[in-house]
Design a protein around this motif. Structure first.
Motif: not given
Ligand SMILES: C[C@H](N)C(=O)N[C@@H](Cc1c[nH]cn1)C(=O)O
Ligand SMILES: [Zn+2]
Ligand SMILES: [Zn+2]
Length: 475
Positions: A218-227, A337-341, A378-387
């Motif tokens: 599971y991933y989070k991708v954050n893009v930020s610019g203006p304050t 200003a700040n969004v996280t996919g 910024s890209v963050e790998a959140m939780h994970g689990g193996r098959p």
């Protein structure tokens, strides 16, 4: 050994009381991924502990430490361990389930309050968050215990139990507990096999035994610019907009045919042999079943085997949401200003979060560089689990097959589940025993969705199935 006939009668006679107990459980909104609901998950742990104790089970609540979620340090809800029976002549079975649930609110499109178990007036469906995933199945085990406790009957096997409140949020802390308790003298020492009831039949008519699960990253991708958020009339076409950049990135992750565009991810998986394909061809499933479950004719292919393989033996990438984006009604003219996919990849062997994460992170970084934007990523790998994949010819599966034939009068489908239960592989590897998934609910239950339900007959016949399986194990 067949289940005693008075067990089956007991289940029928007590059906209304069992449903009442399910209503009590559903009323506790134990949503593990929402910070303000964390006390409810803890309340649910205590509720379950009290129920088990009242049914003669020796229990312990195990502290699992803390974790950080949404920037807040939170206590992980305790795991509930249970133990009953210690006869060396009997098999010892470990039961696992989870008492946390996915978020739900009436505004998502539920027809009824998600935390009030509602019995459908005509078809008797039990509607409420967690009815199928996974409070119904966990309570199925309580129903079986109640028969033995109330009638002073000995169980045909020794039972060990492990119920957690974080399955929907990556099973934080549980692997360490399993390793510790799997050691000599630990709570799970001496376990011969594991049974998990936490998935669904393929369709609405054929019971199933499940021998595989996809993993998850599971991933989070954050893009930020203006304050701060900006007026689009004042700043539109003057600045790099974070949402525009994020949408560009998210559109490059998966195409509309389901193909994963992150280089190397799809390629890790072998092509199915003709022999393997025939396993999927034989399953009692059709395109109409998918259409019925999702409520629309939107399958990626018209070929049943291709569609089934997409769920059971292929990875998939799904886009889940964008935090920080405007989503209300009306026409707010904002530049966020700040969004996280947020997105996740369901993994199949040989994929693991460890070998997929670097591919995902470096691909997103290189695609972002191509945008030539001045915003920050910024890209963050959140939780994970193996098959996980099990040997479905094992005596554990054979016992469940006989139990299914006894209760439902038909042979079960042998399925691989598209969802994930992170601790499954940990049980298999740490305890060195076979793990069986024995689903209670149907393919159209709407787990994780609006109007989640469990059919009354699945709860009641499913309780008979769980009990009968224990007797078949004792053979
Ligand atoms: C199959 C099981 N009932 C389930 O729903 N598992 C979840 C686990 C999970 C992982 N991240 C969030 N939840 C799933 O497959 O989504
Ligand atoms: Zn779930
Ligand atoms: Zn579940």
């Amino acid at each position: 050994m067949p289940a005693p006939s008075d067990f089956l009668q007991f289940v029928d006679q007590n059906a209304d009381a069992f449903i009442q107990r399910l209503a009590e459980a559903v009323a506790i909104p134990s949503i593990s991924c929402e910070v303000p609901r964390r006390p409810d998950v803890v309340k649910m742990a205590h509720w379950l502990d009290g129920q088990l104790k009242a049914l003669g089970v020796e229990t312990q609540l195990r502290d699992l430490g803390t974790h950080v979620m949404d920037g807040v340090e939170l206590g992980i809800p305790p795991a509930v361990l249970g133990r009953i029976g210690n006869d060396p002549k009997k098999k010892t079975v470990l039961l696992y389930g989870h008492f946390d649930v996915q978020p739900a609110s009436k505004s998502d499109g539920w027809n009824t309050d998600p935390f009030t178990l509602t019995i459908h007036p005509t078809n008797g469906q039990l509607i409420g968050r967690g009815s199928s995933d996974d409070k119904g199945p966990v309570l199925g085990w309580l129903n079986v215990l109640q028969y033995h406790h109330q009638n002073k009957k000995e169980l045909p096997v020794n039972l060990r139990m492990c119920f957690e409140g974080m399955e929907e949020t990556g099973s934080e802390g549980l692997d360490d507990l399993v390793v510790k308790e799997g050691a000599k003298g630990g709570w799970f020492d001496g376990v011969d096999c594991v049974c998990i009831s936490d998935n669904y039949w393929l369709n609405t008519r054929t019971p199933a035994l499940t021998y595989g699960l996809r993993g998850i990253a599971y991933y989070k991708v954050n893009v930020s610019g203006p304050t701060r958020d900006l007026h689009s009339g004042v700043f539109g076409r003057m600045v790099h907009e974070p949402m525009t950049d994020l949408i560009q990135i998210m559109s490059k992750l998966v195409d509309t045919t389901g193909q994963i565009l992150v280089p190397g991810v799809d390629d890790m998986v072998s092509v199915a042999s003709e022999e393997e394909k025939s396993l999927y061809e034989q399953l009692d499933y059709s395109i109409a079943d998918v259409e019925e479950s999702v409520g629309a004719p939107i399958t990626l292919s018209d070929d049943k085997t291709t569609v089934l393989m997409g769920r059971m033996r292929s990875p998939s990438l799904s886009l889940h949401g964008i935090e920080g984006a405007f989503y209300g009604s009306g026409g707010k003219t904002v530049i966020p200003a700040n969004v996280t996919g947020k997105f996740s990849i369901r993994l199949v062997p040989p994929q693991t979060p460890e070998n997929v994460n670097p591919l995902v992170v470096s691909y997103i970084e290189s695609e972002f560089a191509k945008l030539k934007t001045k915003n920050k990523l910024s890209v963050e790998a959140m939780h994970g689990g193996r098959p996980w994949i099990a040997d479905h010819k094992h005596w554990n599966f054979e016992a469940a097959k006989r139990a299914t034939e006894a209760v439902y009068g038909r042979s079960p489908d042998l399925t691989r589940e598209g969802g994930s239960i992170p601790v499954t592989l940990t049980f298999a590897e740490t305890l060195g025993v076979n793990v069986l998934l024995l689903p209670m609910g149907r393919g159209d239950d709407g787990a994780h969705s609006t109007n989640e339900k469990l059919d009354r007959s699945n709860f009641i016949e499913g309780t008979k199935l769980l009990g009968t399986y224990l007797y078949e194990l004792a053979q």
